[in-house]
Design a protein around this motif. Structure first.
Motif, mmCIF file in Angstrom:
data_model
loop_
_atom_site.group_PDB
_atom_site.id
_atom_site.type_symbol
_atom_site.label_atom_id
_atom_site.label_comp_id
_atom_site.label_asym_id
_atom_site.label_seq_id
_atom_site.Cartn_x
_atom_site.Cartn_y
_atom_site.Cartn_z
ATOM 1 N N ILE A 47 0.835 -1.191 0.000
ATOM 2 C CA ILE A 47 0.000 0.000 0.000
ATOM 3 C C ILE A 47 0.873 1.246 0.000
ATOM 4 O O ILE A 47 2.083 1.182 0.215
ATOM 5 N N GLY A 48 0.222 2.375 -0.226
ATOM 6 C CA GLY A 48 0.915 3.651 -0.246
ATOM 7 C C GLY A 48 0.135 4.644 -1.075
ATOM 8 O O GLY A 48 -0.772 4.273 -1.822
ATOM 9 N N PRO A 49 0.467 5.923 -0.973
ATOM 10 C CA PRO A 49 -0.243 6.942 -1.752
ATOM 11 C C PRO A 49 -0.060 6.720 -3.246
ATOM 12 O O PRO A 49 0.835 5.988 -3.685
ATOM 13 N N ASN A 50 -0.897 7.367 -4.042
ATOM 14 C CA ASN A 50 -0.698 7.353 -5.490
ATOM 15 C C ASN A 50 0.695 7.880 -5.817
ATOM 16 O O ASN A 50 1.152 8.872 -5.244
ATOM 17 N N GLY A 51 1.375 7.191 -6.735
ATOM 18 C CA GLY A 51 2.711 7.620 -7.121
ATOM 19 C C GLY A 51 3.803 7.196 -6.172
ATOM 20 O O GLY A 51 4.947 7.663 -6.287
ATOM 21 N N SER A 52 3.491 6.277 -5.251
ATOM 22 C CA SER A 52 4.493 5.874 -4.255
ATOM 23 C C SER A 52 5.438 4.793 -4.757
ATOM 24 O O SER A 52 6.407 4.458 -4.070
ATOM 25 N N GLY A 53 5.158 4.223 -5.941
ATOM 26 C CA GLY A 53 6.061 3.226 -6.507
ATOM 27 C C GLY A 53 5.522 1.811 -6.508
ATOM 28 O O GLY A 53 6.244 0.870 -6.873
ATOM 29 N N LYS A 54 4.249 1.632 -6.162
ATOM 30 C CA LYS A 54 3.689 0.287 -6.033
ATOM 31 C C LYS A 54 3.696 -0.472 -7.366
ATOM 32 O O LYS A 54 4.195 -1.597 -7.450
ATOM 33 N N THR A 55 3.130 0.139 -8.397
ATOM 34 C CA THR A 55 3.061 -0.545 -9.692
ATOM 35 C C THR A 55 4.444 -0.682 -10.313
ATOM 36 O O THR A 55 4.738 -1.693 -10.966
ATOM 37 N N THR A 56 5.315 0.298 -10.096
ATOM 38 C CA THR A 56 6.686 0.161 -10.598
ATOM 39 C C THR A 56 7.372 -1.032 -9.950
ATOM 40 O O THR A 56 8.100 -1.779 -10.620
ATOM 41 N N LEU A 57 7.134 -1.243 -8.660
ATOM 42 C CA LEU A 57 7.704 -2.407 -7.981
ATOM 43 C C LEU A 57 7.220 -3.700 -8.637
ATOM 44 O O LEU A 57 8.012 -4.619 -8.895
ATOM 45 N N VAL A 58 5.925 -3.770 -8.936
ATOM 46 C CA VAL A 58 5.376 -4.949 -9.613
ATOM 47 C C VAL A 58 6.016 -5.119 -10.988
ATOM 48 O O VAL A 58 6.386 -6.231 -11.391
ATOM 49 N N ASN A 59 6.149 -4.021 -11.717
ATOM 50 C CA ASN A 59 6.742 -4.092 -13.053
ATOM 51 C C ASN A 59 8.198 -4.553 -13.004
ATOM 52 O O ASN A 59 8.672 -5.241 -13.918
ATOM 53 N N LEU A 60 8.902 -4.191 -11.958
ATOM 54 C CA LEU A 60 10.284 -4.646 -11.791
ATOM 55 C C LEU A 60 10.333 -6.150 -11.514
ATOM 56 O O LEU A 60 11.140 -6.880 -12.103
ATOM 57 N N ILE A 61 9.465 -6.617 -10.632
ATOM 58 C CA ILE A 61 9.450 -8.040 -10.289
ATOM 59 C C ILE A 61 9.096 -8.886 -11.502
ATOM 60 O O ILE A 61 9.675 -9.960 -11.725
ATOM 61 N N THR A 62 8.168 -8.398 -12.320
ATOM 62 C CA THR A 62 7.649 -9.200 -13.434
ATOM 63 C C THR A 62 8.350 -8.925 -14.762
ATOM 64 O O THR A 62 7.957 -9.474 -15.791
ATOM 65 N N GLY A 63 9.372 -8.078 -14.754
ATOM 66 C CA GLY A 63 10.211 -7.918 -15.932
ATOM 67 C C GLY A 63 9.754 -6.895 -16.945
ATOM 68 O O GLY A 63 10.367 -6.766 -18.012
ATOM 69 N N PHE A 64 8.699 -6.144 -16.641
ATOM 70 C CA PHE A 64 8.231 -5.137 -17.588
ATOM 71 C C PHE A 64 9.072 -3.863 -17.526
ATOM 72 O O PHE A 64 9.023 -3.041 -18.441
ATOM 73 N N VAL A 65 9.822 -3.709 -16.445
ATOM 74 C CA VAL A 65 10.760 -2.605 -16.289
ATOM 75 C C VAL A 65 12.052 -3.190 -15.731
ATOM 76 O O VAL A 65 12.017 -4.061 -14.856
ATOM 77 N N LYS A 66 13.185 -2.729 -16.234
ATOM 78 C CA LYS A 66 14.472 -3.211 -15.732
ATOM 79 C C LYS A 66 14.968 -2.286 -14.621
ATOM 80 O O LYS A 66 14.867 -1.061 -14.730
#
Length: 253
Positions: free
Chosen positions: A38-57
């Motif tokens: 959890i966290g405010p909007n823009g806190s990095g939650k989806t980026t963290l998911v994208n890093l784990i799943t390979g959509f972002v390096k």
């Protein structure tokens, strides 16, 4: 809690130009956990998911999954390892029936390895999986075009496509978002059944009341940094979390 570590993240950082979206995050996930992020909007939650799943390096850091370094691997390689995810913006095969949307993951090399060859009648397997997440076979919902499904069923279709891959870990990015209270009330038991079946789950959510019913542990991100990690009731009483996420008011559990 199971002692087996399924996912370990060390010093994970992602910078987009001068913006640090994820900042030196450490995380250990045990098998059969339900972890809330959890966290405010823009806190990095989806980026963290994208890093784990390979959509972002990542800019730096390591991601270890079941003892294998998957840092910077492509999404299809990570999915083949057994990590499946849902998306906030759903993109089903709109012109196909709902059950046909599961044929691609059911035809994946991972599934073929796990069943020792041919899966048999994939259409029947797909419909069984859709039933697991709440599609009514008797109402012919699995046979409807994905483009005709309301949001609640599209969310369930996302989960079903994950399950078709036979993953060890599912990451759900706001699976309750946009749903009515009645739809959420029927979705929570679906998540409970998936967990009872042995899955490890990460949930990114803004629906805190429902998340806290499910999660045994929560982390809080703020400006890309992890500021708290623990059981939900204790985390939400931390002053830093109150200030960063909700001001000064505690969240009812």
């Amino acid at each position: 809690m199971n002692d087996e570590v399924i996912l370990e993240i060390k010093g994970l950082t992602k910078q987009f130009g001068g913006v640090t979206a994820v900042n030196n995050v450490d995380l250990t996930l045990h098998r059969h956990d339900i972890l809330g992020v959890i966290g405010p909007n823009g806190s990095g939650k989806t980026t963290l998911v994208n890093l784990i799943t390979g959509f972002v390096k990542p800019t730096k850091g390591k991601i270890i999954y079941l003892g294998h370094n998957i840092t910077g691997k492509t999404p299809h390689v990570i999915a083949d390892r057994g990590i499946a995810r849902t998306f906030q913006v759903m993109r089903p095969y709109a012109t196909l029936a709902a059950y046909k949307n599961l044929i691609v993951p059911l035809s994946s090399p991972r599934v073929k390895r796990m069943v020792g060859g041919s899966l048999g009648d994939r259409d029947a397997v797909a419909i069984d999986i859709l039933e697991e997440v709440g599609f009514e076979r008797d109402a012919y919902v699995p046979y409807k075009l994905a483009s005709s499904l309301p949001l609640g069923y599209l969310k369930r279709l996302e989960l079903a496509r994950c399950l078709a891959l036979r993953p060890d870990l599912i990451i759900c990015d706001e699976v309750f978002s946009g749903l009515s209270m009645a739809e959420i009330a029927t979705m929570v038991p679906v998540m409970e059944r998936l967990h009872d079946a042995g899955l490890t789950i990460i949930m990114i959510e803004h629906r805190l009341r429902e998340l806290f019913r499910l999660a045994n542990r929560v982390i809080v991100l703020n400006f890309g940094s992890k500021i708290a990690d623990g059981v939900p009731a204790e985390v939400m009483e931390m002053e830093e979390v109150k200030a960063a996420y909700m001001g000064t008011e505690a969240v009812p559990c």
